[in-house]
Design a protein around this motif. Structure first.
Motif, PDB file in Angstrom:
ATOM      1  N   ARG A 159       3.305   9.317   6.488  1.00 17.52           N
ATOM      2  CA  ARG A 159       4.686   8.212   7.103  1.00 17.52           C
ATOM      3  C   ARG A 159       3.528   6.954   6.304  1.00 17.52           C
ATOM      4  NH1 ARG A 159       4.606   8.361  12.338  1.00 17.52           N
ATOM      5  NH2 ARG A 159       2.886   6.661  12.944  1.00 17.52           N
ATOM      6  N   ASN A 160       4.659   5.737   5.499  1.00 18.32           N
ATOM      7  CA  ASN A 160       3.983   4.301   5.242  1.00 18.32           C
ATOM      8  C   ASN A 160       2.166   4.717   4.534  1.00 18.32           C
ATOM      9  OD1 ASN A 160       6.159   3.462   6.415  1.00 18.32           O
ATOM     10  ND2 ASN A 160       4.809   3.068   8.596  1.00 18.32           N
ATOM     11  N   GLY A 161       2.210   5.487   3.732  1.00 19.29           N
ATOM     12  CA  GLY A 161       1.104   6.020   3.273  1.00 19.29           C
ATOM     13  C   GLY A 161       0.102   6.970   3.514  1.00 19.29           C
ATOM     14  N   SER A 162       0.261   7.114   5.475  1.00 15.00           N
ATOM     15  CA  SER A 162      -0.784   7.461   5.913  1.00 15.00           C
ATOM     16  C   SER A 162      -0.481   8.770   6.806  1.00 15.00           C
ATOM     17  CB  SER A 162      -1.446   5.985   6.944  1.00 15.00           C
ATOM     18  OG  SER A 162      -1.593   4.944   6.416  1.00 15.00           O
ATOM     19  N   ILE A 218       0.739  -0.812  -0.273  1.00 18.10           N
ATOM     20  CA  ILE A 218      -0.223  -0.267   0.020  1.00 18.10           C
ATOM     21  C   ILE A 218       0.418   1.550  -0.186  1.00 18.10           C
ATOM     22  CG2 ILE A 218      -1.672   1.739   1.284  1.00 18.10           C
ATOM     23  CD1 ILE A 218      -2.464  -1.218   2.310  1.00 18.10           C
ATOM     24  N   ALA A 219       0.289   1.738  -1.257  1.00 11.07           N
ATOM     25  CA  ALA A 219       1.793   3.122  -1.403  1.00 11.07           C
ATOM     26  C   ALA A 219       1.107   4.824  -0.717  1.00 11.07           C
ATOM     27  CB  ALA A 219       2.205   3.884  -2.629  1.00 11.07           C
ATOM     28  N   VAL A 220       0.062   4.298  -1.031  1.00  9.37           N
ATOM     29  CA  VAL A 220      -1.418   5.168   0.014  1.00  9.37           C
ATOM     30  C   VAL A 220      -2.334   4.925   0.490  1.00  9.37           C
ATOM     31  CG1 VAL A 220      -2.355   7.411  -0.414  1.00  9.37           C
ATOM     32  CG2 VAL A 220      -0.159   7.377  -1.447  1.00  9.37           C
ATOM     33  N   ASP A 221      -2.666   5.419   1.650  1.00 14.18           N
ATOM     34  CA  ASP A 221      -3.909   4.504   2.597  1.00 14.18           C
ATOM     35  C   ASP A 221      -4.651   5.899   2.505  1.00 14.18           C
ATOM     36  OD1 ASP A 221      -5.395   2.497   3.713  1.00 14.18           O
ATOM     37  OD2 ASP A 221      -4.048   2.550   5.373  1.00 14.18           O
ATOM     38  N   LYS A 222      -5.700   5.105   2.289  1.00 17.84           N
ATOM     39  CA  LYS A 222      -6.792   6.863   2.684  1.00 17.84           C
ATOM     40  C   LYS A 222      -6.781   8.073   3.220  1.00 17.84           C
ATOM     41  CE  LYS A 222      -9.663   2.481   4.003  1.00 17.84           C
ATOM     42  NZ  LYS A 222      -8.758   1.216   3.626  1.00 17.84           N
ATOM     43  N   LEU A 223      -5.777   8.396   2.347  1.00 16.11           N
ATOM     44  CA  LEU A 223      -5.628   9.765   1.890  1.00 16.11           C
ATOM     45  C   LEU A 223      -6.388  11.035   2.296  1.00 16.11           C
ATOM     46  CD1 LEU A 223      -3.261  11.850   3.238  1.00 16.11           C
ATOM     47  CD2 LEU A 223      -2.462  11.402   1.045  1.00 16.11           C
ATOM     48  N   ASN A 224      -7.320  11.461   3.014  1.00 18.75           N
ATOM     49  CA  ASN A 224      -7.526  12.914   3.498  1.00 18.75           C
ATOM     50  C   ASN A 224      -7.072  14.114   3.347  1.00 18.75           C
ATOM     51  OD1 ASN A 224     -10.455  11.975   3.386  1.00 18.75           O
ATOM     52  ND2 ASN A 224      -9.495  10.438   4.504  1.00 18.75           N
ATOM     53  N   LEU A 225      -7.525  15.008   2.383  1.00 22.10           N
ATOM     54  CA  LEU A 225      -6.237  16.148   2.530  1.00 22.10           C
ATOM     55  C   LEU A 225      -6.974  17.318   1.664  1.00 22.10           C
ATOM     56  CD1 LEU A 225      -3.579  17.787   3.985  1.00 22.10           C
ATOM     57  CD2 LEU A 225      -3.066  16.825   1.539  1.00 22.10           C
ATOM     58  N   GLU A 226      -7.025  18.950   1.998  1.00 24.32           N
ATOM     59  CA  GLU A 226      -7.559  19.692   1.088  1.00 24.32           C
ATOM     60  C   GLU A 226      -6.812  20.923   1.548  1.00 24.32           C
ATOM     61  OE1 GLU A 226     -11.152  21.114   3.221  1.00 24.32           O
ATOM     62  OE2 GLU A 226     -12.362  19.662   2.356  1.00 24.32           O
ATOM     63  N   VAL A 227      -6.709  21.849   1.222  1.00 24.74           N
ATOM     64  CA  VAL A 227      -5.609  22.335   0.760  1.00 24.74           C
ATOM     65  C   VAL A 227      -6.517  24.103  -0.152  1.00 24.74           C
ATOM     66  CG1 VAL A 227      -3.207  23.657  -0.488  1.00 24.74           C
ATOM     67  CG2 VAL A 227      -3.331  20.884  -0.327  1.00 24.74           C
ATOM     68  N   HIS A 228      -6.168  24.931   0.616  1.00 19.82           N
ATOM     69  CA  HIS A 228      -7.475  25.899   0.083  1.00 19.82           C
ATOM     70  C   HIS A 228      -6.946  26.991  -0.651  1.00 19.82           C
ATOM     71  CE1 HIS A 228      -8.482  25.022   4.414  1.00 19.82           C
ATOM     72  NE2 HIS A 228      -9.963  23.864   3.261  1.00 19.82           N
ATOM     73  N   ASP A 255      -8.534   3.602  -4.985  1.00 20.16           N
ATOM     74  CA  ASP A 255      -9.966   3.868  -4.369  1.00 20.16           C
ATOM     75  C   ASP A 255      -9.833   5.404  -4.131  1.00 20.16           C
ATOM     76  OD1 ASP A 255     -12.255   4.137  -3.184  1.00 20.16           O
ATOM     77  OD2 ASP A 255     -11.339   2.979  -1.406  1.00 20.16           O
ATOM     78  N   GLY A 256     -10.553   6.059  -4.041  1.00 20.59           N
ATOM     79  CA  GLY A 256     -11.301   7.606  -3.674  1.00 20.59           C
ATOM     80  C   GLY A 256     -10.584   8.828  -4.707  1.00 20.59           C
ATOM     81  N   THR A 257     -10.940   9.605  -4.230  1.00 27.46           N
ATOM     82  CA  THR A 257     -10.746  10.545  -5.350  1.00 27.46           C
ATOM     83  C   THR A 257      -9.595  12.193  -5.318  1.00 27.46           C
ATOM     84  OG1 THR A 257     -12.551  11.995  -4.153  1.00 27.46           O
ATOM     85  CG2 THR A 257     -13.102  10.679  -6.046  1.00 27.46           C
TER      86      THR A 257
END
Length: 298
Positions: free
Chosen positions: A206-209, A20-30, A60-62
Motif C-alpha cells: 500500500r502506497n509503496g510500502s 515515492i512509488a516504492v519505499d524500502k521494500l524487503n521481500l523474499e520469494v522461495h 536505492d536498494g537491490t
C-alpha cells in the motif's frame, strides 16, 4: 545449507520526482512457491515488477532475481524467466503463430510441441492475425509466450484478464503443475479468488510500502471468522452478543449470523448452553483481508 531466494528485494526504493512509488521494500520469494502480490491501483505493484525485470533502475536498494542483479545482469535474468505484463505489447500484424515463432527464435529455439499443447489447453487460435483477436484471446497469446520455454520463474502481472471460467481453471492447473515441478511463480493480481486458490504466501503493498506478508492459511485464520448458528428453538442470544470478539450480529428467530475475532473457546462455552442444531464456522476469504488492510487507506 539454506537455498538462495529466487527473488530477493532489499530496501528497494523508487521515486518519481517528489512521489515515492516504492519505499524500502524487503521481500523474499522461495523456490517452488506460488507467491501473490496484492495492492490497489497505484500501490506500487507494477513499479516493483519493472525493477525486478531491470526495465527501470531503483533509486536505492537491490532486486536480485535467481542470483543475478536485476539491473546490471538483466539479460541473464530475462533468459531464465517467463514474463507477462499487464499491458503486454504484441505485434498486431502477425498471426499468433508467427509472433510466437519470432519469440522462439530470439530465445534460440523453443519446443513447437509445447507451444501447440499450450494453445490447445487455452483453446487459442494461432492462425488469425493478433489485431483480429478479442482481448481475452490476445491475453492467451501473451500468456503462451511467457510459458512456452518452460522457465524456472514466472512473473505474471494480471495474467487472466479477459478469461472465462474454463480457461481460468486450465490456467490454474498449469500453474499448480509448475509448483509440483519445483518452479516458482510470482503473481500480481486484483482477482482475489485467483490468488487465494493458488498462492502459498501473499504480500499486501500500500502506497509503496509492504503492509504484511505471510502464508495464505495463517492470514485468513488470524482475521475475522464468519459464524452461522441454527438453534432448535428461538433463543435469547444477548450473552452471545456480549462475548468479546463478536461483531455484526444478525438474528432472526432460530438463526444467528455474526463475525468473530476472539478466542474460539469463549464462544463455544456460551454456545454450549444453547440448543444448537447446526454450527458453521468459516475462515475469512482474501477479499475480507484485502478490505481489512486497505479500507480507509486509499
Amino acid at each position: 545449507m539454506a537455498k538462495m531466494p529466487v527473488i530477493n528485494l532489499h530496501n528497494l526504493t523508487k521515486n518519481f520526482g517528489p512521489d515515492i512509488a516504492v519505499d524500502k521494500l524487503n521481500l523474499e520469494v522461495h523456490e517452488g512457491e506460488i507467491f501473490g502480490f496484492l495492492g490497489p491501483n497505484g500501490a506500487g505493484k507494477t513499479t516493483t515488477i519493472r525493477m525486478m525485470l531491470g526495465q527501470i533502475s531503483p533509486h536505492d536498494g537491490t532486486a536480485t532475481i535467481m542470483g543475478h542483479d536485476a539491473w546490471r545482469d538483466r539479460a541473464k535474468v530475462h533468459a531464465g524467466i517467463g514474463y507477462l505484463g499487464g499491458d503486454m505489447a504484441l505485434d498486431m500484424e502477425l498471426t499468433g503463430k508467427q509472433y510466437l515463432q519470432f519469440l522462439a527464435r530470439l530465445r534460440g529455439g523453443v519446443s513447437h510441441h509445447l507451444i501447440h499443447d499450450l494453445a490447445r489447453k487455452f483453446d487459442c487460435d494461432l492462425s488469425s492475425k493478433i489485431r483480429k483477436l478479442s482481448r481475452g484471446n490476445k491475453q492467451k497469446v501473451a500468456l503462451i509466450s511467457a510459458l512456452m520455454h518452460d522457465p524456472e520463474l514466472l512473473i505474471l502481472d494480471e495474467p487472466t484478464s479477459g478469461f472465462d471460467p474454463l480457461i481460468q481453471a486450465e490456467f490454474n492447473k498449469i500453474i499448480l503443475d509448475y509448483k509440483k515441478r519445483g518452479k516458482t511463480v510470482f503473481i500480481s493480481s486484483h482477482i482475489l479468488s485467483e490468488i487465494q486458490h493458488l498462492c502459498d504466501r501473499v504480500a499486501f503493498i500500500r502506497n509503496g510500502s509492504l503492509v504484511t506478508v505471510g502464508k495464505m492459511q495463517d492470514l485468513t485464520e488470524s482475521t475475522l471468522k464468519r459464524v452461522r448458528v441454527v438453534f432448535e428453538t428461538e433463543q435469547d442470544i444477548s450473552h452471545i452478543r456480549a462475548v468479546r470478539g463478536v461483531h455484526q450480529v444478525t438474528a432472526d428467530g432460530r438463526h444467528a449470523v455474526f463475525a468473530f475475532s476472539g478466542h474460539m473457546q469463549d464462544l463455544l462455552v456460551k454456545l454450549a448452553d444453547l440448543s444448537v442444531v447446526d454450527l458453521v464456522i468459516q475462515d475469512a476469504d482474501l477479499e475480507e483481508l484485502f478490505m481489512r488492510y486497505y479500507k480507509g487507506n486509499k
